[in-house]
Design a protein around this motif. Structure first.
Motif, PDB file in Angstrom:
ATOM      1  N   SER A  84      43.482  36.283  37.421  1.00 35.04           N
ATOM      2  CA  SER A  84      42.735  36.571  38.646  1.00 35.04           C
ATOM      3  C   SER A  84      43.300  37.845  39.248  1.00 35.04           C
ATOM      4  O   SER A  84      44.503  37.927  39.511  1.00 35.04           O
ATOM      5  N   VAL A  85      42.431  38.820  39.451  1.00 36.60           N
ATOM      6  CA  VAL A  85      42.848  40.110  40.005  1.00 36.60           C
ATOM      7  C   VAL A  85      42.092  40.319  41.315  1.00 36.60           C
ATOM      8  O   VAL A  85      40.862  40.340  41.335  1.00 36.60           O
ATOM      9  N   TYR A  86      42.829  40.463  42.396  1.00 39.18           N
ATOM     10  CA  TYR A  86      42.233  40.752  43.705  1.00 39.18           C
ATOM     11  C   TYR A  86      42.407  42.241  43.970  1.00 39.18           C
ATOM     12  O   TYR A  86      43.515  42.771  43.855  1.00 39.18           O
ATOM     13  N   SER A  87      41.288  42.898  44.312  1.00 43.71           N
ATOM     14  CA  SER A  87      41.356  44.354  44.458  1.00 43.71           C
ATOM     15  C   SER A  87      40.328  44.862  45.449  1.00 43.71           C
ATOM     16  O   SER A  87      39.399  44.164  45.828  1.00 43.71           O
ATOM     17  N   GLU A  88      40.527  46.138  45.801  1.00 45.62           N
ATOM     18  CA  GLU A  88      39.484  46.868  46.505  1.00 45.62           C
ATOM     19  C   GLU A  88      38.384  47.111  45.487  1.00 45.62           C
ATOM     20  O   GLU A  88      38.639  47.152  44.286  1.00 45.62           O
ATOM     21  N   ASN A  89      37.160  47.263  45.949  1.00 45.50           N
ATOM     22  CA  ASN A  89      36.036  47.452  45.042  1.00 45.50           C
ATOM     23  C   ASN A  89      35.825  48.950  44.812  1.00 45.50           C
ATOM     24  O   ASN A  89      35.062  49.590  45.516  1.00 45.50           O
ATOM     25  N   ASN A  90      36.535  49.511  43.832  1.00 39.68           N
ATOM     26  CA  ASN A  90      36.461  50.946  43.570  1.00 39.68           C
ATOM     27  C   ASN A  90      35.902  51.242  42.188  1.00 39.68           C
ATOM     28  O   ASN A  90      36.161  50.504  41.234  1.00 39.68           O
ATOM     29  N   VAL A  91      35.184  52.348  42.080  1.00 39.19           N
ATOM     30  CA  VAL A  91      34.619  52.795  40.812  1.00 39.19           C
ATOM     31  C   VAL A  91      35.750  53.126  39.839  1.00 39.19           C
ATOM     32  O   VAL A  91      36.738  53.750  40.212  1.00 39.19           O
TER      33      VAL A  91
ATOM     34  N   ILE B 179      37.963  36.609  50.512  1.00 39.15           N
ATOM     35  CA  ILE B 179      38.484  37.533  51.519  1.00 39.15           C
ATOM     36  C   ILE B 179      37.506  38.697  51.671  1.00 39.15           C
ATOM     37  O   ILE B 179      37.100  39.299  50.677  1.00 39.15           O
ATOM     38  N   ASP B 180      37.118  39.013  52.913  1.00 41.78           N
ATOM     39  CA  ASP B 180      36.168  40.107  53.157  1.00 41.78           C
ATOM     40  C   ASP B 180      36.660  41.410  52.542  1.00 41.78           C
ATOM     41  O   ASP B 180      37.849  41.749  52.649  1.00 41.78           O
ATOM     42  N   HIS B 181      35.752  42.126  51.889  1.00 41.58           N
ATOM     43  CA  HIS B 181      35.998  43.453  51.308  1.00 41.58           C
ATOM     44  C   HIS B 181      36.999  43.437  50.151  1.00 41.58           C
ATOM     45  O   HIS B 181      37.585  44.472  49.829  1.00 41.58           O
ATOM     46  N   VAL B 182      37.219  42.268  49.564  1.00 39.30           N
ATOM     47  CA  VAL B 182      38.123  42.155  48.412  1.00 39.30           C
ATOM     48  C   VAL B 182      37.344  41.543  47.249  1.00 39.30           C
ATOM     49  O   VAL B 182      36.697  40.511  47.406  1.00 39.30           O
ATOM     50  N   SER B 183      37.408  42.195  46.094  1.00 40.36           N
ATOM     51  CA  SER B 183      36.752  41.697  44.887  1.00 40.36           C
ATOM     52  C   SER B 183      37.733  40.879  44.061  1.00 40.36           C
ATOM     53  O   SER B 183      38.942  41.089  44.129  1.00 40.36           O
ATOM     54  N   LYS B 184      37.176  39.976  43.259  1.00 33.53           N
ATOM     55  CA  LYS B 184      38.007  39.164  42.367  1.00 33.53           C
ATOM     56  C   LYS B 184      37.505  39.332  40.936  1.00 33.53           C
ATOM     57  O   LYS B 184      36.338  39.094  40.652  1.00 33.53           O
TER      58      LYS B 184
ATOM     59  N   LEU C 215      47.724  38.595  52.275  1.00 34.06           N
ATOM     60  CA  LEU C 215      46.889  39.577  52.983  1.00 34.06           C
ATOM     61  C   LEU C 215      47.050  39.468  54.491  1.00 34.06           C
ATOM     62  O   LEU C 215      47.059  40.477  55.186  1.00 34.06           O
ATOM     63  N   LYS C 216      47.197  38.259  54.982  1.00 32.89           N
ATOM     64  CA  LYS C 216      47.403  38.087  56.424  1.00 32.89           C
ATOM     65  C   LYS C 216      48.705  38.750  56.865  1.00 32.89           C
ATOM     66  O   LYS C 216      48.753  39.413  57.890  1.00 32.89           O
TER      67      LYS C 216
END
Length: 175
Positions: free
Chosen positions: A9-16, A43-48, A169-170
């Motif tokens: 599981s990778v949590y990240s910003e949604n970047n090209v 989490i808002d604005h975080v992709s998995k 994140l909190k």
């Protein structure tokens, strides 16, 4: 060490470009990605990213470390199948006459807990959710009748234990 199935599981910003760089990490190590799913996370604005691989724990540990070095990656985890609850989904497109002419098709639908999604004169579509082996089993049962089209999703999963990402994140947001 023996190979086993791992869900990363990778949590990240949604970047090209991030998916390309992550897949490159596996390519360099000659490890095949068996399943890949990217979605919004809790989490808002975080992709998995949910990535399934069959490798050793040593390799998956090293891969997760490399993934975390990507600037957009917030945190990455890996888990065994016993530590997760997971599903895949599949669609089967079958000729419509079989639904009425082949009693065995009706039995397969009932026994597999699949659903008829749509029916037309030419075809009907079955949807099946479950573990990989359940979808594979249904595929093998339907194959002799002729499958017009077949597609399956990547694995989706949640861990049995609480994920540490939300609390991490909190803490990050408060600093």
């Amino acid at each position: 060490m023996k190979n086993e199935w791992f869900t990363i599981s990778v949590y990240s910003e949604n970047n090209v470009g991030l998916l390309n760089r992550i897949s490159g990490i596996f390519l360099k190590r000659h490890i095949n990605i068996e399943s890949l799913n990217v979605s919004k996370s809790e989490i808002d604005h975080v992709s998995k990213f949910t990535i399934v691989v069959n490798t050793t724990e040593k390799w998956v540990h090293n891969i997760v470390g490399q993934i975390e070095k990507q600037i957009e990656v917030i945190k990455a985890f890996y888990h065994t199948d016993d530590e997760t609850i997971y599903q895949e989904s599949a669609l089967f497109k079958i000729a419509s006459n079989l639904l009425f002419d082949e009693r065995q098709i009706q039995n397969i639908i009932k026994e597999s807990n699949s659903q008829i999604v749509t029916v037309s004169r030419e075809f009907f579509v079955l949807a099946k959710s479950g573990r990989r082996f359940e979808i594979d089993e249904m595929y093998e049962q339907l194959k002799p009748f002729g499958i017009m089209q077949f597609v399956r999703s990547g694995r989706i999963s949640v861990t049995k234990d609480e994920m540490q990402i939300t609390s991490l994140l909190k803490e990050f947001q408060h600093n």
